[in-house]
Design a protein around this motif. Structure first.
Motif, PDB file in Angstrom:
ATOM      1  N   MET A 106       4.986  -5.637  -1.680  1.00  0.00           N
ATOM      2  CA  MET A 106       4.053  -5.239  -0.649  1.00  0.00           C
ATOM      3  C   MET A 106       4.827  -5.079   0.667  1.00  0.00           C
ATOM      4  N   ILE A 107       4.422  -4.059   1.405  1.00  0.00           N
ATOM      5  CA  ILE A 107       4.952  -3.836   2.746  1.00  0.00           C
ATOM      6  C   ILE A 107       3.796  -4.002   3.718  1.00  0.00           C
ATOM      7  N   LYS A 108       3.996  -4.806   4.753  1.00  0.00           N
ATOM      8  CA  LYS A 108       2.954  -5.035   5.743  1.00  0.00           C
ATOM      9  C   LYS A 108       3.410  -4.485   7.082  1.00  0.00           C
ATOM     10  N   LEU A 109       2.591  -3.589   7.647  1.00  0.00           N
ATOM     11  CA  LEU A 109       2.841  -3.016   8.974  1.00  0.00           C
ATOM     12  C   LEU A 109       1.641  -3.343   9.845  1.00  0.00           C
ATOM     13  N   GLY A 110       1.765  -4.375  10.658  1.00  0.00           N
ATOM     14  CA  GLY A 110       0.627  -4.817  11.457  1.00  0.00           C
ATOM     15  C   GLY A 110      -0.471  -5.324  10.545  1.00  0.00           C
ATOM     16  N   ASP A 111      -1.644  -4.719  10.658  1.00  0.00           N
ATOM     17  CA  ASP A 111      -2.785  -5.114   9.835  1.00  0.00           C
ATOM     18  C   ASP A 111      -2.966  -4.213   8.611  1.00  0.00           C
ATOM     19  N   VAL A 112      -1.984  -3.395   8.284  1.00  0.00           N
ATOM     20  CA  VAL A 112      -2.076  -2.477   7.146  1.00  0.00           C
ATOM     21  C   VAL A 112      -1.058  -2.894   6.091  1.00  0.00           C
ATOM     22  N   GLU A 113      -1.525  -2.988   4.849  1.00  0.00           N
ATOM     23  CA  GLU A 113      -0.649  -3.366   3.729  1.00  0.00           C
ATOM     24  C   GLU A 113      -0.530  -2.208   2.752  1.00  0.00           C
ATOM     25  N   PHE A 114       0.699  -1.941   2.310  1.00  0.00           N
ATOM     26  CA  PHE A 114       0.986  -0.918   1.311  1.00  0.00           C
ATOM     27  C   PHE A 114       1.522  -1.627   0.073  1.00  0.00           C
ATOM     28  N   THR A 115       0.846  -1.449  -1.055  1.00  0.00           N
ATOM     29  CA  THR A 115       1.265  -2.071  -2.308  1.00  0.00           C
ATOM     30  C   THR A 115       1.605  -0.975  -3.311  1.00  0.00           C
ATOM     31  N   VAL A 116       2.828  -0.992  -3.842  1.00  0.00           N
ATOM     32  CA  VAL A 116       3.241  -0.027  -4.857  1.00  0.00           C
ATOM     33  C   VAL A 116       2.782  -0.553  -6.213  1.00  0.00           C
ATOM     34  N   ASN A 117       1.915   0.211  -6.881  1.00  0.00           N
ATOM     35  CA  ASN A 117       1.362  -0.188  -8.175  1.00  0.00           C
ATOM     36  C   ASN A 117       2.199   0.320  -9.345  1.00  0.00           C
ATOM     37  N   GLU A 118       2.749   1.534  -9.189  1.00  0.00           N
ATOM     38  CA  GLU A 118       3.502   2.139 -10.296  1.00  0.00           C
ATOM     39  C   GLU A 118       4.422   3.224  -9.746  1.00  0.00           C
ATOM     40  N   ILE A 119       5.612   3.330 -10.340  1.00  0.00           N
ATOM     41  CA  ILE A 119       6.565   4.388 -10.017  1.00  0.00           C
ATOM     42  C   ILE A 119       6.853   5.155 -11.307  1.00  0.00           C
ATOM     43  N   THR A 120       6.794   6.499 -11.235  1.00  0.00           N
ATOM     44  CA  THR A 120       7.041   7.347 -12.392  1.00  0.00           C
ATOM     45  C   THR A 120       7.997   8.463 -12.008  1.00  0.00           C
ATOM     46  N   ASN A 121       8.984   8.753 -12.859  1.00  0.00           N
ATOM     47  CA  ASN A 121       9.873   9.899 -12.678  1.00  0.00           C
ATOM     48  C   ASN A 121       9.332  11.072 -13.481  1.00  0.00           C
ATOM     49  N   THR A 122       9.428  12.278 -12.920  1.00  0.00           N
ATOM     50  CA  THR A 122       9.028  13.479 -13.646  1.00  0.00           C
ATOM     51  C   THR A 122       9.910  14.641 -13.210  1.00  0.00           C
ATOM     52  N   LYS A 123      10.024  15.649 -14.048  1.00  0.00           N
ATOM     53  CA  LYS A 123      10.842  16.818 -13.720  1.00  0.00           C
ATOM     54  C   LYS A 123      10.003  18.032 -13.375  1.00  0.00           C
ATOM     55  N   ASN A 124       8.666  17.924 -13.479  1.00  0.00           N
ATOM     56  CA  ASN A 124       7.804  19.058 -13.187  1.00  0.00           C
ATOM     57  C   ASN A 124       6.521  18.551 -12.550  1.00  0.00           C
TER      58      ASN A 124
END
Length: 53
Positions: free
Chosen positions: A1-19
């Protein structure tokens, strides 16, 4: 999780694709990293999020 002030960003999933299919049906070729992210606003003011960056 990344917290910037009162806003939180949570990465749920990362996917690689070529198209990636664009909204008008054209295909973008290359290597792409797709991120599924949850944004939580913990303050009393509205925020704007944008996917264009």
């Amino acid at each position: 999780m990344i917290k910037l002030g009162d806003v939180e960003f949570t990465v749920n999933e990362i996917t690689n694709t070529k198209n990636v299919v664009g909204k008008f049906g054209s295909n973008a070729q290359g290597t792409y990293l797709l991120a599924n992210v949850t944004v939580t606003n913990k303050c009393n003011e509205a925020i704007t999020t944008d996917t264009s960056f």
